[in-house]
Motif scaffolding. Structure first.
Motif, PDB file in Angstrom:
ATOM      1  N   VAL A 154      -5.777   8.856 -10.207  1.00 54.45           N
ATOM      2  CA  VAL A 154      -5.594   8.681  -8.758  1.00 54.45           C
ATOM      3  C   VAL A 154      -6.721   7.846  -8.164  1.00 54.45           C
ATOM      4  N   SER A 155      -7.939   8.155  -8.540  1.00 52.60           N
ATOM      5  CA  SER A 155      -9.092   7.455  -7.956  1.00 52.60           C
ATOM      6  C   SER A 155      -9.113   5.972  -8.300  1.00 52.60           C
ATOM      7  N   ALA A 156      -8.381   5.574  -9.340  1.00 54.79           N
ATOM      8  CA  ALA A 156      -8.342   4.164  -9.740  1.00 54.79           C
ATOM      9  C   ALA A 156      -7.747   3.281  -8.641  1.00 54.79           C
ATOM     10  N   THR A 157      -6.843   3.841  -7.823  1.00 54.28           N
ATOM     11  CA  THR A 157      -6.196   3.048  -6.773  1.00 54.28           C
ATOM     12  C   THR A 157      -6.560   3.516  -5.365  1.00 54.28           C
ATOM     13  N   LEU A 158      -7.105   4.718  -5.243  1.00 54.12           N
ATOM     14  CA  LEU A 158      -7.336   5.323  -3.933  1.00 54.12           C
ATOM     15  C   LEU A 158      -8.511   4.674  -3.201  1.00 54.12           C
ATOM     16  N   THR A 159      -8.273   4.299  -1.954  1.00 53.27           N
ATOM     17  CA  THR A 159      -9.359   3.740  -1.127  1.00 53.27           C
ATOM     18  C   THR A 159      -9.687   4.638   0.064  1.00 53.27           C
ATOM     19  N   HIS A 160      -8.686   5.380   0.583  1.00 54.84           N
ATOM     20  CA  HIS A 160      -8.877   6.218   1.763  1.00 54.84           C
ATOM     21  C   HIS A 160      -8.324   7.627   1.528  1.00 54.84           C
ATOM     22  N   PHE A 161      -9.128   8.607   1.850  1.00 58.20           N
ATOM     23  CA  PHE A 161      -8.710  10.011   1.799  1.00 58.20           C
ATOM     24  C   PHE A 161      -8.981  10.605   3.175  1.00 58.20           C
ATOM     25  N   VAL A 162      -7.920  10.905   3.922  1.00 57.56           N
ATOM     26  CA  VAL A 162      -8.061  11.444   5.272  1.00 57.56           C
ATOM     27  C   VAL A 162      -7.708  12.927   5.245  1.00 57.56           C
ATOM     28  N   THR A 175      -1.993  19.821 -11.298  1.00 57.88           N
ATOM     29  CA  THR A 175      -1.265  18.842 -12.111  1.00 57.88           C
ATOM     30  C   THR A 175      -0.134  18.196 -11.324  1.00 57.88           C
ATOM     31  N   SER A 176       0.603  19.002 -10.550  1.00 55.09           N
ATOM     32  CA  SER A 176       1.699  18.452  -9.747  1.00 55.09           C
ATOM     33  C   SER A 176       1.153  17.526  -8.662  1.00 55.09           C
ATOM     34  N   LEU A 177      -0.018  17.850  -8.120  1.00 58.40           N
ATOM     35  CA  LEU A 177      -0.627  16.996  -7.101  1.00 58.40           C
ATOM     36  C   LEU A 177      -1.095  15.670  -7.695  1.00 58.40           C
ATOM     37  N   GLU A 178      -1.671  15.717  -8.884  1.00 57.88           N
ATOM     38  CA  GLU A 178      -2.088  14.474  -9.542  1.00 57.88           C
ATOM     39  C   GLU A 178      -0.908  13.532  -9.712  1.00 57.88           C
ATOM     40  N   ALA A 179       0.227  14.062 -10.148  1.00 60.79           N
ATOM     41  CA  ALA A 179       1.419  13.232 -10.337  1.00 60.79           C
ATOM     42  C   ALA A 179       1.902  12.675  -9.001  1.00 60.79           C
ATOM     43  N   ALA A 180       1.861  13.500  -7.963  1.00 61.85           N
ATOM     44  CA  ALA A 180       2.323  13.068  -6.641  1.00 61.85           C
ATOM     45  C   ALA A 180       1.408  12.010  -6.041  1.00 61.85           C
ATOM     46  N   PHE A 181       0.125  12.061  -6.356  1.00 59.17           N
ATOM     47  CA  PHE A 181      -0.853  11.119  -5.821  1.00 59.17           C
ATOM     48  C   PHE A 181      -0.945   9.821  -6.619  1.00 59.17           C
ATOM     49  N   SER A 182      -0.322   9.770  -7.765  1.00 57.02           N
ATOM     50  CA  SER A 182      -0.450   8.607  -8.654  1.00 57.02           C
ATOM     51  C   SER A 182      -0.070   7.313  -7.939  1.00 57.02           C
ATOM     52  N   GLY A 183      -0.967   6.329  -7.987  1.00 60.01           N
ATOM     53  CA  GLY A 183      -0.726   5.031  -7.376  1.00 60.01           C
ATOM     54  C   GLY A 183      -1.051   4.965  -5.901  1.00 60.01           C
ATOM     55  N   ALA A 184      -1.557   6.041  -5.334  1.00 54.73           N
ATOM     56  CA  ALA A 184      -1.816   6.078  -3.891  1.00 54.73           C
ATOM     57  C   ALA A 184      -2.973   5.165  -3.494  1.00 54.73           C
ATOM     58  N   THR A 185      -2.780   4.457  -2.394  1.00 56.36           N
ATOM     59  CA  THR A 185      -3.868   3.733  -1.746  1.00 56.36           C
ATOM     60  C   THR A 185      -4.608   4.669  -0.799  1.00 56.36           C
ATOM     61  N   ALA A 186      -3.832   5.531  -0.156  1.00 56.61           N
ATOM     62  CA  ALA A 186      -4.398   6.480   0.800  1.00 56.61           C
ATOM     63  C   ALA A 186      -3.652   7.806   0.719  1.00 56.61           C
ATOM     64  N   LYS A 216       0.837  -1.194   0.000  1.00 58.67           N
ATOM     65  CA  LYS A 216       0.000   0.000   0.000  1.00 58.67           C
ATOM     66  C   LYS A 216       0.873   1.245   0.000  1.00 58.67           C
ATOM     67  N   LEU A 217       0.382   2.285  -0.669  1.00 62.13           N
ATOM     68  CA  LEU A 217       1.104   3.548  -0.745  1.00 62.13           C
ATOM     69  C   LEU A 217       0.301   4.640  -0.045  1.00 62.13           C
ATOM     70  N   LEU A 218       0.911   5.244   0.964  1.00 64.64           N
ATOM     71  CA  LEU A 218       0.324   6.388   1.652  1.00 64.64           C
ATOM     72  C   LEU A 218       1.063   7.643   1.232  1.00 64.64           C
ATOM     73  N   VAL A 219       0.333   8.593   0.679  1.00 63.67           N
ATOM     74  CA  VAL A 219       0.919   9.884   0.312  1.00 63.67           C
ATOM     75  C   VAL A 219       0.590  10.885   1.410  1.00 63.67           C
ATOM     76  N   VAL A 220       1.624  11.530   1.930  1.00 65.28           N
ATOM     77  CA  VAL A 220       1.467  12.441   3.060  1.00 65.28           C
ATOM     78  C   VAL A 220       1.765  13.871   2.625  1.00 65.28           C
ATOM     79  N   ILE A 221       0.755  14.710   2.681  1.00 75.25           N
ATOM     80  CA  ILE A 221       0.962  16.144   2.474  1.00 75.25           C
ATOM     81  C   ILE A 221       1.445  16.735   3.792  1.00 75.25           C
ATOM     82  N   GLY A 222       2.381  17.671   3.719  1.00 76.53           N
ATOM     83  CA  GLY A 222       2.881  18.308   4.931  1.00 76.53           C
ATOM     84  C   GLY A 222       3.781  17.416   5.749  1.00 76.53           C
ATOM     85  N   ILE A 223       4.530  16.551   5.114  1.00 71.61           N
ATOM     86  CA  ILE A 223       5.344  15.578   5.846  1.00 71.61           C
ATOM     87  C   ILE A 223       6.469  16.248   6.635  1.00 71.61           C
ATOM     88  N   THR A 224       6.891  17.430   6.219  1.00 71.29           N
ATOM     89  CA  THR A 224       7.930  18.136   6.969  1.00 71.29           C
ATOM     90  C   THR A 224       7.329  19.023   8.058  1.00 71.29           C
TER      91      THR A 224
END
Length: 333
Positions: free
Chosen positions: A125-133, A63-74, A5-13
């Motif tokens: 993105v929605s093709a793989t995304l199951t959770h959006f928190v 557009t940059s967010l779409e690329a960053a979210f690509s393949g995300a599970t969450a 599973k791939l978790l993409v984290v905005i604001g990780i820093t």
């Protein structure tokens, strides 16, 4: 074992994002991707050294967010009102538009949240995304019946949630929200900072809001605890994230007991409590505190759960005693 599973984290820093990443970092089923405007920064490189994939993206660029979210599970999404309200560029734009910097920052924050939602809902993105928190806060205007209108750092986030529910139903079906409570570390920014006296004792001011229990959170640890619990559940959950409920007086009296110091609590008006804050934030914080005191941190929203164990029986938040014991208080000496 390869993470599935791939978790993409905005604001990780930042504070919330780093807590989320740390909570999932050792999980064998999750791979973490962090988003940064500057993946070459020292803060970003620190995450790279921990095995996190860092990618470049900007909340103003869908557009940059779409690329960053690509393949995300969450996706864990958080926006930053304070960075916007103190931005010289946005302050100048607010002045030109004839708006208060707070209101202008709220509008930008809402737009960035909508950009995140737009990208998360894109087909790739929605093709793989199951959770959006989404890290939100309660809708002040709604729950106060319009009584409080200057709590922009709450309402900008609430407006994003409303937009998703009304305009992006497919993403809404995958969404859960976390309302992060009052940072226990707010004293570092001057919000009730104890002052040492000549005799070695301390004086701390607390606002005159009665004995209202507040949802204090050790945000660096417990944001991730709550988000992890949301990711382990079905979507559609809304939860208040806190470490422990306590009044302002209880917080500081516990601090005094643990630190073994004498403390005098001085109750002052809400106006006096925030008098040394930057002028841009005084009304914002005064209205926010009055709203929380009168209507509750969540505004009394019946859909928001306040029980972590209801989501995850084995999850455990940090106690205030643990927070106080682990914090660095040397700046008060």
């Amino acid at each position: 074992m390869t993470a599935s599973k791939l978790l993409v984290v905005i604001g990780i820093t930042g504070t919330q994002g780093s807590s989320v990443a740390n909570a999932l970092l050792q999980s064998p089923e999750w791979h973490i991707r962090g988003i940064s405007r500057n993946p070459s920064s020292a803060a970003a490189k620190l995450w790279t050294s921990k095995g996190v994939q860092m990618v470049k993206a900007d909340l103003d660029d869908v557009t940059s967010l779409e690329a960053a979210f690509s393949g995300a599970t969450a996706i864990f999404a958080v926006t930053d009102f304070y960075n916007l309200v103190f931005s010289p560029v946005h302050a100048a734009a607010a002045h030109e538009a004839g708006m208060a910097p707070n209101e202008y920052a709220r509008n930008i924050e809402t737009k960035q949240g909508i950009n995140i939602a737009t990208a998360a809902n894109s087909p790739v993105v929605s093709a793989t995304l199951t959770h959006f928190v989404f890290s939100s806060l309660s809708d002040t205007k709604r729950w106060s019946g319009g009584k409080y209108t200057w709590n922009f750092h709450f309402d900008g986030k609430a407006d994003v949630v409303k937009h998703i529910k009304q305009k992006v139903p497919d993403l809404a079906a995958k969404m859960s929200t976390v309302q992060v409570g009052m940072y226990a570390s707010n004293w570092k920014g001057g919000m009730g900072r104890p002052q040492k006296q000549e005799d070695g004792s301390f004086v701390v001011q607390i606002p005159d809001v009665g004995e209202t229990k507040l949802p204090w959170i050790f945000v660096q640890r417990d944001t991730g605890v709550y988000v992890k619990a949301l990711l382990e559940n079905e979507t559609g959950k809304d939860i208040l994230a806190f470490s422990e409920m306590a009044t302002w007086r209880e917080f500081w009296e516990l601090w005094s007991s643990i630190r073994g110091v004498k403390l005098r609590v001085q109750v002052v008006s809400v106006e006096s409590f925030f008098q040394f804050f930057p002028e841009i934030l005084r009304r914002e914080f005064q209205e926010s505190l009055r709203y929380i005191t009168e209507f509750g941190y969540t505004g009394g929203d019946p859909d928001v759960c306040g029980d972590l164990q209801e989501l995850s029986p084995n999850a455990k938040a940090t106690s205030l005693r643990e927070y106080i014991g682990s914090e660095d208080w040397s700046s008060l000496e």
